[in-house]
Design a protein around this motif. Structure first.
Motif, PDB file in Angstrom:
ATOM      1  N   GLN A 217     -90.930   1.190  45.521  1.00 28.86           N
ATOM      2  CA  GLN A 217     -91.982   0.858  46.484  1.00 28.86           C
ATOM      3  C   GLN A 217     -92.749   2.142  46.833  1.00 28.86           C
ATOM      4  OE1 GLN A 217     -88.674   0.213  47.056  1.00 28.86           O
ATOM      5  NE2 GLN A 217     -88.390  -1.893  47.760  1.00 28.86           N
ATOM      6  N   ASP A 218     -93.922   1.971  47.473  1.00 34.86           N
ATOM      7  CA  ASP A 218     -94.665   3.180  47.794  1.00 34.86           C
ATOM      8  C   ASP A 218     -93.965   3.961  48.915  1.00 34.86           C
ATOM      9  OD1 ASP A 218     -96.181   2.735  50.417  1.00 34.86           O
ATOM     10  OD2 ASP A 218     -96.831   0.976  49.248  1.00 34.86           O
ATOM     11  N   LYS A 219     -94.230   5.285  48.904  1.00 40.53           N
ATOM     12  CA  LYS A 219     -93.481   6.199  49.785  1.00 40.53           C
ATOM     13  C   LYS A 219     -93.659   5.844  51.260  1.00 40.53           C
ATOM     14  CE  LYS A 219     -92.869  10.382  47.050  1.00 40.53           C
ATOM     15  NZ  LYS A 219     -93.664  10.180  45.813  1.00 40.53           N
ATOM     16  N   LYS A 220     -94.870   5.416  51.613  1.00 42.19           N
ATOM     17  CA  LYS A 220     -95.132   5.087  53.024  1.00 42.19           C
ATOM     18  C   LYS A 220     -94.278   3.902  53.461  1.00 42.19           C
ATOM     19  CE  LYS A 220     -99.748   6.905  53.496  1.00 42.19           C
ATOM     20  NZ  LYS A 220    -101.150   6.611  53.304  1.00 42.19           N
ATOM     21  N   PHE A 221     -94.140   2.928  52.567  1.00 40.70           N
ATOM     22  CA  PHE A 221     -93.300   1.770  52.879  1.00 40.70           C
ATOM     23  C   PHE A 221     -91.847   2.216  53.060  1.00 40.70           C
ATOM     24  CE2 PHE A 221     -90.176  -1.320  51.430  1.00 40.70           C
ATOM     25  CZ  PHE A 221     -90.417  -2.364  52.315  1.00 40.70           C
ATOM     26  N   ILE A 222     -91.364   3.013  52.121  1.00 36.72           N
ATOM     27  CA  ILE A 222     -89.949   3.439  52.180  1.00 36.72           C
ATOM     28  C   ILE A 222     -89.684   4.188  53.485  1.00 36.72           C
ATOM     29  CG2 ILE A 222     -88.182   4.915  51.100  1.00 36.72           C
ATOM     30  CD1 ILE A 222     -89.477   4.201  48.382  1.00 36.72           C
ATOM     31  N   LYS A 223     -90.618   5.051  53.868  1.00 32.70           N
ATOM     32  CA  LYS A 223     -90.441   5.837  55.101  1.00 32.70           C
ATOM     33  C   LYS A 223     -90.396   4.909  56.327  1.00 32.70           C
ATOM     34  CE  LYS A 223     -92.255   9.821  57.479  1.00 32.70           C
ATOM     35  NZ  LYS A 223     -93.508  10.130  58.120  1.00 32.70           N
ATOM     36  N   ALA A 224     -91.355   3.981  56.395  1.00 29.49           N
ATOM     37  CA  ALA A 224     -91.421   3.087  57.560  1.00 29.49           C
ATOM     38  C   ALA A 224     -90.192   2.175  57.611  1.00 29.49           C
ATOM     39  CB  ALA A 224     -92.704   2.252  57.490  1.00 29.49           C
ATOM     40  N   TYR A 225     -89.778   1.681  56.463  1.00 31.09           N
ATOM     41  CA  TYR A 225     -88.628   0.759  56.395  1.00 31.09           C
ATOM     42  C   TYR A 225     -87.343   1.504  56.767  1.00 31.09           C
ATOM     43  CZ  TYR A 225     -86.043  -3.292  54.481  1.00 31.09           C
ATOM     44  OH  TYR A 225     -85.235  -4.402  54.319  1.00 31.09           O
ATOM     45  N   THR A 226     -87.192   2.705  56.210  1.00 30.18           N
ATOM     46  CA  THR A 226     -85.977   3.490  56.434  1.00 30.18           C
ATOM     47  C   THR A 226     -85.817   3.873  57.902  1.00 30.18           C
ATOM     48  OG1 THR A 226     -86.147   4.318  54.187  1.00 30.18           O
ATOM     49  CG2 THR A 226     -84.726   5.560  55.660  1.00 30.18           C
ATOM     50  N   SER A 227     -86.919   4.002  58.589  1.00 35.45           N
ATOM     51  CA  SER A 227     -86.842   4.389  60.009  1.00 35.45           C
ATOM     52  C   SER A 227     -86.115   3.313  60.837  1.00 35.45           C
ATOM     53  CB  SER A 227     -88.238   4.652  60.576  1.00 35.45           C
ATOM     54  OG  SER A 227     -88.909   3.414  60.715  1.00 35.45           O
ATOM     55  N   LYS A 228     -85.982   2.112  60.272  1.00 36.56           N
ATOM     56  CA  LYS A 228     -85.291   1.009  60.964  1.00 36.56           C
ATOM     57  C   LYS A 228     -83.795   0.954  60.626  1.00 36.56           C
ATOM     58  CE  LYS A 228     -86.908  -2.454  62.349  1.00 36.56           C
ATOM     59  NZ  LYS A 228     -86.995  -2.958  63.709  1.00 36.56           N
ATOM     60  N   ILE A 229     -83.353   1.830  59.721  1.00 38.28           N
ATOM     61  CA  ILE A 229     -81.977   1.706  59.214  1.00 38.28           C
ATOM     62  C   ILE A 229     -81.116   2.860  59.719  1.00 38.28           C
ATOM     63  CG2 ILE A 229     -80.555   1.503  57.123  1.00 38.28           C
ATOM     64  CD1 ILE A 229     -83.071   0.610  55.647  1.00 38.28           C
ATOM     65  N   PRO A 230     -80.136   2.566  60.584  1.00 33.09           N
ATOM     66  CA  PRO A 230     -79.294   3.637  61.117  1.00 33.09           C
ATOM     67  C   PRO A 230     -78.662   4.507  60.029  1.00 33.09           C
ATOM     68  CG  PRO A 230     -78.933   1.650  62.380  1.00 33.09           C
ATOM     69  CD  PRO A 230     -79.844   1.274  61.251  1.00 33.09           C
ATOM     70  N   ILE A 231     -78.246   3.916  58.900  1.00 29.82           N
ATOM     71  CA  ILE A 231     -77.621   4.726  57.836  1.00 29.82           C
ATOM     72  C   ILE A 231     -78.621   5.694  57.212  1.00 29.82           C
ATOM     73  CG2 ILE A 231     -76.869   4.411  55.405  1.00 29.82           C
ATOM     74  CD1 ILE A 231     -74.695   2.622  56.347  1.00 29.82           C
ATOM     75  N   GLY A 232     -79.904   5.427  57.351  1.00 35.42           N
ATOM     76  CA  GLY A 232     -80.925   6.403  56.968  1.00 35.42           C
ATOM     77  C   GLY A 232     -81.425   6.311  55.538  1.00 35.42           C
ATOM     78  N   ARG A 233     -81.149   5.211  54.869  1.00 34.44           N
ATOM     79  CA  ARG A 233     -81.714   5.010  53.524  1.00 34.44           C
ATOM     80  C   ARG A 233     -81.774   3.523  53.226  1.00 34.44           C
ATOM     81  NH1 ARG A 233     -77.834   3.259  50.023  1.00 34.44           N
ATOM     82  NH2 ARG A 233     -75.675   3.758  50.532  1.00 34.44           N
ATOM     83  N   MET A 234     -82.646   3.152  52.263  1.00 36.72           N
ATOM     84  CA  MET A 234     -82.640   1.765  51.774  1.00 36.72           C
ATOM     85  C   MET A 234     -81.401   1.572  50.903  1.00 36.72           C
ATOM     86  SD  MET A 234     -86.644   0.951  50.900  1.00 36.72           S
ATOM     87  CE  MET A 234     -86.367  -0.827  50.729  1.00 36.72           C
ATOM     88  N   ALA A 235     -81.084   0.315  50.606  1.00 32.68           N
ATOM     89  CA  ALA A 235     -79.898   0.029  49.794  1.00 32.68           C
ATOM     90  C   ALA A 235     -80.185   0.304  48.320  1.00 32.68           C
ATOM     91  CB  ALA A 235     -79.515  -1.437  49.966  1.00 32.68           C
ATOM     92  N   ASN A 236     -79.103   0.451  47.553  1.00 36.32           N
ATOM     93  CA  ASN A 236     -79.235   0.343  46.101  1.00 36.32           C
ATOM     94  C   ASN A 236     -78.357  -0.830  45.664  1.00 36.32           C
ATOM     95  OD1 ASN A 236     -76.512   1.418  45.599  1.00 36.32           O
ATOM     96  ND2 ASN A 236     -77.406   3.331  46.351  1.00 36.32           N
TER      97      ASN A 236
END
Ligand SMILES: NC(=O)c1ccc[n+]([C@@H]2O[C@H](COP(=O)([O-])OP(=O)(O)OC[C@H]3O[C@@H](n4cnc5c(N)ncnc54)[C@H](O)[C@@H]3O)[C@@H](O)[C@H]2O)c1
Length: 269
Positions: A217-236
């Motif tokens: 996904q685009d970097k801006k999306f990843i940054k905004a989405y990740t800001s909602k995740i306490p673990i600090g990253r999207m899943a793999n």
């Protein structure tokens, strides 16, 4: 702990939407653990051919549209003839808004197209309902089975539209649409209904709720989405393998009607 409770060597596992990102990853791991895997999808791709080469007769791909009861019933017959009764069903196939979606689909709610609503409910709810009806029925008559219905954090909570603010700042009238969210909420209660309905028949039904997987996904999306995740990253995709093995195996024997939430902490705040 006795590792045998995770043994899958006697399981015959049906995975819908196997050609997608997560379906392939589940199949690969379950096959490595000696289960028989039958994958259903609209399309066969290179990953499927690779699985066929590696796992030969333990793996079967069948082209099938999960919104067709007739197709599912003929799939069921093929599985029983080749292997035996299915013991695990992973209801993984689903659609979100594809790139080809009409522009209104990702626009304001007021203009969300009726056809988009119908299509997403057809696959994400009716498809799951039919798979449960066809495969769950045979599991109940065989007095054993585990059904895993895949949902999303957007089925538990509303999408946070502030994540997509960066798109609107760029002039796109973008909102995460309603259809996916409502369909995935429906999946959670379909699980509860069926878990209670089949509780005495030896069929367990659980939801596995996932958060977003990082996938170019685009970097801006990843940054905004990740800001909602306490673990600090999207899943793999590997993050979801443990829960799939657990729910497919006898390790989850006393679990039914539950929602196993694997979301990096998203829904905890
Ligand atoms: N990837 C994520 O970020 C994420 C997050 C939360 C939940 N999920 C859920 O996980 C599941 C898998 O996601 P994914 O990222 O692998 O999706 P994907 O789009 O990569 O794969 C879905 C697969 O389902 C198939 N499919 C669609 N309609 C079908 C039909 N009518 N009959 C048969 N097959 C059909 C598609 O061809 C595709 O191969 C979905 O239920 C999704 O909602 C994914």
């Amino acid at each position: 702990m006795n590792m045998d409770i995770f043994n899958l060597s006697k399981e015959i596992i049906v995975i819908t939407g196997i050609s997608g990102n997560l379906g392939i990853s589940y199949a690969n791991e379950l096959l490595k653990r000696d289960a028989v895997v039958v994958g259903l999808d609209l399309e066969q791709n290179k990953n499927i051919n690779d699985l066929k080469k590696i796992f030969s007769s333990k793996f079967l791909f069948i082209k099938c549209d999960i919104t067709s009861k007739k197709q599912l019933e003929s799939v069921q017959k093929v599985i029983i003839k080749k292997y035996s009764y299915p013991t695990v069903l992973i209801n993984n196939a689903a659609i979100d808004s594809p790139p080809s979606a009409p522009i209104e689909e990702n626009g304001p709610f007021e203009y969300y197209p009726e056809e988009s609503w119908d299509k997403i409910m057809e696959v994400n709810l009716k498809g799951v309902f039919l798979c449960c009806q066809v495969f769950g029925n045979i599991m109940a008559s065989n007095k054993t089975g585990s059904i895993i219905n895949i949902s999303s954090i957007y089925g538990m909570l509303s999408p946070d539209q502030t994540i997509y603010e960066y798109k609107r700042k760029n002039g796109e009238d973008f909102y995460k649409p309603i259809g996916y969210s409502v369909s995935k909420a429906g999946v959670i209660n379909m699980t509860r209904y069926l878990s209670s309905y089949w509780a005495k028949s030896g069929v367990r039904v659980n939801t596995l709720t996932l958060a977003g997987v990082e996938n170019n996904q685009d970097k801006k999306f990843i940054k905004a989405y990740t800001s909602k995740i306490p673990i600090g990253r999207m899943a793999n995709s590997e993050d979801y393998i443990g829960p799939i093995v657990f729910l497919s195996s006898k390790a989850s024997n006393y679990m039914t009607g539950a929602n196993l939430v694997v979301d990096g902490g998203w829904t905890s705040i």
